[in-house]
Design a protein around this motif. Structure first.
Motif, PDB file in Angstrom:
ATOM      1  N   ALA A 355      44.073  43.375  43.267  1.00 51.51           N
ATOM      2  CA  ALA A 355      44.659  42.578  41.968  1.00 51.51           C
ATOM      3  C   ALA A 355      43.250  41.852  41.528  1.00 51.51           C
ATOM      4  CB  ALA A 355      45.685  42.055  41.999  1.00 51.51           C
ATOM      5  N   LEU A 356      42.565  42.244  40.337  1.00 50.90           N
ATOM      6  CA  LEU A 356      41.713  41.597  39.743  1.00 50.90           C
ATOM      7  C   LEU A 356      42.050  41.222  38.275  1.00 50.90           C
ATOM      8  CD1 LEU A 356      38.981  44.175  40.928  1.00 50.90           C
ATOM      9  CD2 LEU A 356      39.064  41.517  41.715  1.00 50.90           C
ATOM     10  N   ILE A 357      41.772  39.886  37.964  1.00 53.55           N
ATOM     11  CA  ILE A 357      42.367  39.362  36.735  1.00 53.55           C
ATOM     12  C   ILE A 357      41.421  39.625  35.717  1.00 53.55           C
ATOM     13  CG2 ILE A 357      41.144  36.978  37.082  1.00 53.55           C
ATOM     14  CD1 ILE A 357      43.662  35.721  36.201  1.00 53.55           C
ATOM     15  N   ASP A 475      36.628  37.892  52.048  1.00 54.67           N
ATOM     16  CA  ASP A 475      36.183  38.581  51.083  1.00 54.67           C
ATOM     17  C   ASP A 475      34.469  38.276  51.222  1.00 54.67           C
ATOM     18  OD1 ASP A 475      35.899  39.796  48.771  1.00 54.67           O
ATOM     19  OD2 ASP A 475      37.186  38.402  47.484  1.00 54.67           O
ATOM     20  N   ASP A 476      33.841  39.176  50.561  1.00 55.25           N
ATOM     21  CA  ASP A 476      32.405  38.753  50.262  1.00 55.25           C
ATOM     22  C   ASP A 476      31.475  38.488  51.638  1.00 55.25           C
ATOM     23  OD1 ASP A 476      32.915  38.889  47.737  1.00 55.25           O
ATOM     24  OD2 ASP A 476      32.943  36.830  47.456  1.00 55.25           O
ATOM     25  N   PHE A 477      32.136  39.120  52.926  1.00 56.02           N
ATOM     26  CA  PHE A 477      31.749  38.821  54.241  1.00 56.02           C
ATOM     27  C   PHE A 477      30.018  38.932  54.265  1.00 56.02           C
ATOM     28  CE2 PHE A 477      30.149  39.554  58.442  1.00 56.02           C
ATOM     29  CZ  PHE A 477      30.626  38.426  59.236  1.00 56.02           C
ATOM     30  N   ALA A 531      34.413  48.410  52.650  1.00 59.11           N
ATOM     31  CA  ALA A 531      32.986  48.273  52.068  1.00 59.11           C
ATOM     32  C   ALA A 531      33.277  47.934  50.626  1.00 59.11           C
ATOM     33  CB  ALA A 531      32.107  49.498  52.377  1.00 59.11           C
ATOM     34  N   GLU A 532      32.727  47.276  49.819  1.00 54.83           N
ATOM     35  CA  GLU A 532      32.988  46.637  48.466  1.00 54.83           C
ATOM     36  C   GLU A 532      31.831  47.340  47.728  1.00 54.83           C
ATOM     37  OE1 GLU A 532      34.839  42.556  47.717  1.00 54.83           O
ATOM     38  OE2 GLU A 532      33.028  42.341  48.654  1.00 54.83           O
ATOM     39  N   GLY A 533      32.315  47.651  46.488  1.00 51.79           N
ATOM     40  CA  GLY A 533      31.245  48.179  45.383  1.00 51.79           C
ATOM     41  C   GLY A 533      30.258  49.283  45.775  1.00 51.79           C
ATOM     42  N   GLY A 553      35.390  50.856  45.243  1.00 49.72           N
ATOM     43  CA  GLY A 553      34.159  51.116  44.405  1.00 49.72           C
ATOM     44  C   GLY A 553      34.152  51.849  43.310  1.00 49.72           C
ATOM     45  N   TYR A 554      33.285  51.676  42.143  1.00 49.90           N
ATOM     46  CA  TYR A 554      33.350  52.487  41.208  1.00 49.90           C
ATOM     47  C   TYR A 554      33.390  53.901  41.233  1.00 49.90           C
ATOM     48  CZ  TYR A 554      32.437  48.298  38.431  1.00 49.90           C
ATOM     49  OH  TYR A 554      32.535  46.949  38.009  1.00 49.90           O
ATOM     50  N   LEU A 555      32.774  54.414  42.327  1.00 48.84           N
ATOM     51  CA  LEU A 555      32.646  55.680  42.925  1.00 48.84           C
ATOM     52  C   LEU A 555      34.192  56.414  42.915  1.00 48.84           C
ATOM     53  CD1 LEU A 555      30.979  58.428  43.701  1.00 48.84           C
ATOM     54  CD2 LEU A 555      31.386  57.651  46.121  1.00 48.84           C
TER      55      LEU A 555
HETATM   56  P1  C2E Z   1      35.412  40.056  44.201  1.00 50.83           P
HETATM   57  O1  C2E Z   1      36.870  39.422  44.717  1.00 50.83           O
HETATM   58  O2  C2E Z   1      34.294  40.048  45.124  1.00 50.83           O
HETATM   59  O3  C2E Z   1      35.889  41.469  43.662  1.00 50.83           O
HETATM   60  C1  C2E Z   1      34.993  42.282  43.299  1.00 50.83           C
HETATM   61  C2  C2E Z   1      34.448  42.535  42.054  1.00 50.83           C
HETATM   62  O4  C2E Z   1      33.570  43.640  42.261  1.00 50.83           O
HETATM   63  C3  C2E Z   1      35.287  42.829  40.976  1.00 50.83           C
HETATM   64  O5  C2E Z   1      34.700  42.237  39.776  1.00 50.83           O
HETATM   65  C4  C2E Z   1      35.127  44.382  40.690  1.00 50.83           C
HETATM   66  O6  C2E Z   1      35.686  44.861  39.498  1.00 50.83           O
HETATM   67  C5  C2E Z   1      33.793  44.515  41.101  1.00 50.83           C
HETATM   68  N1  C2E Z   1      33.461  45.879  41.524  1.00 50.83           N
HETATM   69  C6  C2E Z   1      34.191  46.867  42.218  1.00 50.83           C
HETATM   70  N2  C2E Z   1      33.582  47.901  42.628  1.00 50.83           N
HETATM   71  C7  C2E Z   1      32.434  47.715  41.876  1.00 50.83           C
HETATM   72  C8  C2E Z   1      31.494  48.540  41.873  1.00 50.83           C
HETATM   73  O7  C2E Z   1      31.191  49.931  42.504  1.00 50.83           O
HETATM   74  N3  C2E Z   1      30.194  48.105  41.398  1.00 50.83           N
HETATM   75  C9  C2E Z   1      30.187  46.902  40.839  1.00 50.83           C
HETATM   76  N4  C2E Z   1      29.004  46.633  40.233  1.00 50.83           N
HETATM   77  N5  C2E Z   1      31.242  46.103  40.710  1.00 50.83           N
HETATM   78  C10 C2E Z   1      32.384  46.723  41.451  1.00 50.83           C
HETATM   79  P2  C2E Z   1      35.444  41.309  38.862  1.00 50.83           P
HETATM   80  O8  C2E Z   1      36.780  41.973  38.472  1.00 50.83           O
HETATM   81  O9  C2E Z   1      34.621  41.073  37.648  1.00 50.83           O
HETATM   82  O10 C2E Z   1      35.900  39.896  39.648  1.00 50.83           O
HETATM   83  C11 C2E Z   1      34.669  39.143  39.966  1.00 50.83           C
HETATM   84  C12 C2E Z   1      35.172  38.042  40.809  1.00 50.83           C
HETATM   85  O11 C2E Z   1      36.125  37.388  40.225  1.00 50.83           O
HETATM   86  C13 C2E Z   1      36.048  38.432  42.138  1.00 50.83           C
HETATM   87  O12 C2E Z   1      34.988  38.932  42.742  1.00 50.83           O
HETATM   88  C14 C2E Z   1      36.572  37.465  42.696  1.00 50.83           C
HETATM   89  O13 C2E Z   1      35.964  36.549  43.358  1.00 50.83           O
HETATM   90  C15 C2E Z   1      36.878  36.707  41.163  1.00 50.83           C
HETATM   91  N6  C2E Z   1      38.366  37.004  40.777  1.00 50.83           N
HETATM   92  C16 C2E Z   1      38.951  38.173  40.231  1.00 50.83           C
HETATM   93  N7  C2E Z   1      40.181  38.241  40.170  1.00 50.83           N
HETATM   94  C17 C2E Z   1      40.430  36.932  40.690  1.00 50.83           C
HETATM   95  C18 C2E Z   1      41.760  36.299  40.831  1.00 50.83           C
HETATM   96  O14 C2E Z   1      42.999  36.904  40.504  1.00 50.83           O
HETATM   97  N8  C2E Z   1      41.867  35.250  41.564  1.00 50.83           N
HETATM   98  C19 C2E Z   1      40.756  34.653  41.999  1.00 50.83           C
HETATM   99  N9  C2E Z   1      40.737  33.406  42.746  1.00 50.83           N
HETATM  100  N10 C2E Z   1      39.586  35.255  41.872  1.00 50.83           N
HETATM  101  C20 C2E Z   1      39.511  36.312  41.203  1.00 50.83           C
END
Ligand code: C2E
Ligand code: CA
Ligand code: CA
Length: 575
Positions: A355-357, A475-477, A531-533, A553-555
């Motif tokens: 879940a991403l806000i 996360d982000d290990f 694996a992220e991203g 990841g976006y792929l």
């Molecule tokens: P995160 O937890 O490391 O989340 C992964 C970020 O990488 C997400 O960015 C996601 O959209 C992005 N991502 C995923 N796959 C790819 C890819 O293939 N390529 C690229 N370039 N990016 C990819 P997002 O959604 O912008 O979130 C950024 C950060 O904001 C998150 O990093 C997390 O730390 C924080 N965040 C997002 N939602 C929440 C939330 O609900 N609560 C909290 N506390 N933090 C959040």
């Protein structure tokens, strides 16, 4: 006869009354802590009363004795004392004198009063001596405290600001500059906790003294503003009196430790410099800007110095405005949750979603979580956001379960501030149970920063959550300080390998070695790996090869709104 007897009785009664009164007054005077010198002009007679002996060793019988009193008075006060002793015309007078009283120098308040006879000539004179040393000391101390900091003896904030205001006014008139450095000792709290408050104070005193030693002449000043914050200011800085070269001297000093009661202590600083008129137009603005710049210097690790420039202030103002906007944001209307799928590297089964806000502010502008989450984390706003996210994510999972009967893992990002709150574990357990969901279908993503604060306390919390079956992911290990060796003691289920490692994996050999090393360890410890991203097919192939279990990841899928993810769950897009 009777009449005469009556007069005699009356007179003697009056006499007795007078004698009584007289002895009462004498008693009062003698028990007084003041000393009195009385002089009768007509009889040319001196007498002393009160605590004279407590004040002076000289006994007063005549003029010559009085003259000897002058040897007890401080040189500068002799004239003032003379005007009291030979007071005949003015009637009343008070002077503050420094006397050599018995037992050392004392501050004496001396009051003289002359009574005149009917013809207008002086008839009696009384000098009262009162020791006000204690009061004067207190008073001096209070006025000292109004200007100086009691711990370091440097200027305090008020007097520093007062001087700074004057300097800036003068610089405005003379067309010169004022340079201000905001100096903060890094990790002072840790030092203080480590060596104790008293030694912490000693460190501040020693450091303050060193800063003071740099301030030559009256065109430099330094102050202790509070706790571990000091300020240096230079009027019209040039050459080796420019802030840059002063800072060089400070750095040289810091290569050696401060030798304190508890042993040697090294310190590092963060310094922000702002200069009038470039950075600000008033003293308060200048101080504020130097402080902002100092915070930027903190990011650049040890002994950082930053100079004011416009972008720093712009980003500061931007963040301040964003924080304001966040505070008044209506969570339910302006925030949304997006969901990004995670798939098994082998076989492609959908493991779950993260879940991403997302935030669309009241003006319809999208603001990235990477921008506003760090700001929310600086205040309690992050807790409101965290509560909203968890409720929304868990209720959505329940909805999907009912609609599609799926077994998915819902990964929720939990900020360190929220996670560390008392009662967090039971709150989230109750929330999931409240929706009738199995606890192991929710995964909490925490970063390594969670582990920095009060490790044992956090460990207990992690253990409790794991006992209940809630999944835990780091996360982000690899971006924080947690090492691989450290991992084996943590009650976690999943390790998410940060995108930066995935990016470098196919670029250079070292990058590849790191990812392989992490996966090897993670697999052997029996954790899940995500694996992220992952953005390219080559990355996906390689990760499969080296044993990564899950891919995000976006792929394979970008974060998408609920409806779009539901299309996927209905099997229209993925299977
Ligand atoms: P995160 O937890 O490391 O989340 C992964 C970020 O990488 C997400 O960015 C996601 O959209 C992005 N991502 C995923 N796959 C790819 C890819 O293939 N390529 C690229 N370039 N990016 C990819 P997002 O959604 O912008 O979130 C950024 C950060 O904001 C998150 O990093 C997390 O730390 C924080 N965040 C997002 N939602 C929440 C939330 O609900 N609560 C909290 N506390 N933090 C959040
Ligand atoms: Ca995450
Ligand atoms: Ca991440």
């Amino acid at each position: 006869m009777n009449e005469l007897q009556y007069q005699v009785d009356l007179l003697s009664a009056m006499n007795r009354k007078l004698e009584d009164e007289c002895s009462i007054y004498r008693l009062m005077l003698d028990s007084s802590s003041d000393a009195y010198l009385y002089y009768d002009f007509a009889e040319d007679r001196y007498s002393t009363m009160g605590d004279w002996k407590g004040f002076f060793e000289i006994e007063i019988r005549d003029r010559n004795d009085v003259a000897r009193l002058f040897s007890q008075v401080r040189e500068e006060d002799i004239e003032a004392f003379r005007s009291l002793v030979y007071l005949e015309k003015t009637g009343k007078r008070t002077e503050l004198l420094e006397f050599c009283k018995k037992g050392g120098k004392q501050w004496i308040e001396c009051k003289g009063t002359v009574i005149f006879d009917e013809a207008g000539g002086p008839s009696k004179k009384l000098l009262k001596f009162r020791d006000i040393t204690k009061f004067k000391k207190q008073n001096d101390y209070l006025s000292y405290l109004a200007y100086y900091d009691s711990l370091t003896g440097l200027l305090n904030r008020n007097s520093f600001m007062k001087n700074l205001i004057e300097w800036i006014e003068r610089a405005g008139r003379e067309g010169t500059m004022v340079s201000l450095a905001f100096v903060d000792i890094n990790d002072f709290r840790k030092i203080n906790d480590g060596i104790g408050m008293l030694v912490g104070d000693e460190l501040l005193q020693r450091f303050g003294k060193f800063l003071q030693s740099l301030c030559e002449g009256d065109s430099m000043m330094c102050a202790h503003l509070n706790a571990d914050v000091f300020c240096l200011a230079i009027y019209d800085p040039v050459g080796d009196r420019a802030m840059r070269s002063i800072y060089q001297r400070i750095l040289e000093r810091l290569t050696k430790p401060f030798e304190l009661m508890s042993g040697p202590v090294f310190i590092t600083l963060s310094v922000g410099v702002a200069e009038y008129p470039e950075a600000a137009s008033t003293a308060f603005e200048l101080l504020e800007r130097a402080e902002i710049v100092m915070f930027r210097a903190k990011h650049t690790k040890q002994n950082g110095i930053r100079y004011f420039d416009a972008p720093i202030i712009q980003s500061f103002l931007h963040n301040a405005a964003l924080e304001q906007k966040l505070k008044s944001a209506a969570l339910d209307r302006e925030f949304m949750l997006y969901y990004q799928p995670q798939y098994a590297a082998q076989g492609g089964r959908l493991r779950g979603v993260e879940a991403l806000i997302r935030w669309r502010d009241s003006e319809g502008q999208m603001i990235s979580p990477g921008e506003f989450i760090p700001i929310a984390e600086k205040s309690s706003i992050i807790v409101n956001i965290g509560v909203w996210v968890a409720q929304k994510a868990v209720s959505t999972l329940a909805e999907w379960k009912k609609k599609y009967g799926v077994d998915l893992t819902m990964s929720i990002n939990v900020s360190a501030v929220h996670f560390s709150q008392d009662g967090f574990a039971h709150w989230i357990i109750d929330l999931i149970k409240g929706y009738g969901l199995p606890l192991d279908e929710v995964e909490l993503e925490i970063t390594e920063t969670v582990l920095i604060d009060d490790f044992l306390h956090i460990l207990k919390k992690l253990e409790l959550l794991q006992q209940y079956g809630i999944k835990l992911a780091i996360d982000d290990f690899g971006t924080g300080y947690a090492s691989l060796a450290y991992l084996k003691n943590l009650p976690v289920d999943t390790i998410k390998i940060d995108k930066t490692f995935i990016d470098s994996m196919l670029v250079d050999k070292e990058g590849d070695i790191i990812v392989e090393g992490i996966l090897d360890m993670v697999n052997r410890l029996g954790y899940d790996s995500v694996a992220e991203g992952v953005e390219t097919q080559e990355q996906l192939d390689h990760l499969r090869e080296i044993g990564c279990k899950y891919i995000q990841g976006y792929l394979l899928g970008r974060p998408v709104p609920q409806e779009q993810l539901e299309e996927l769950l209905e099997g229209r897009i993925w299977e």
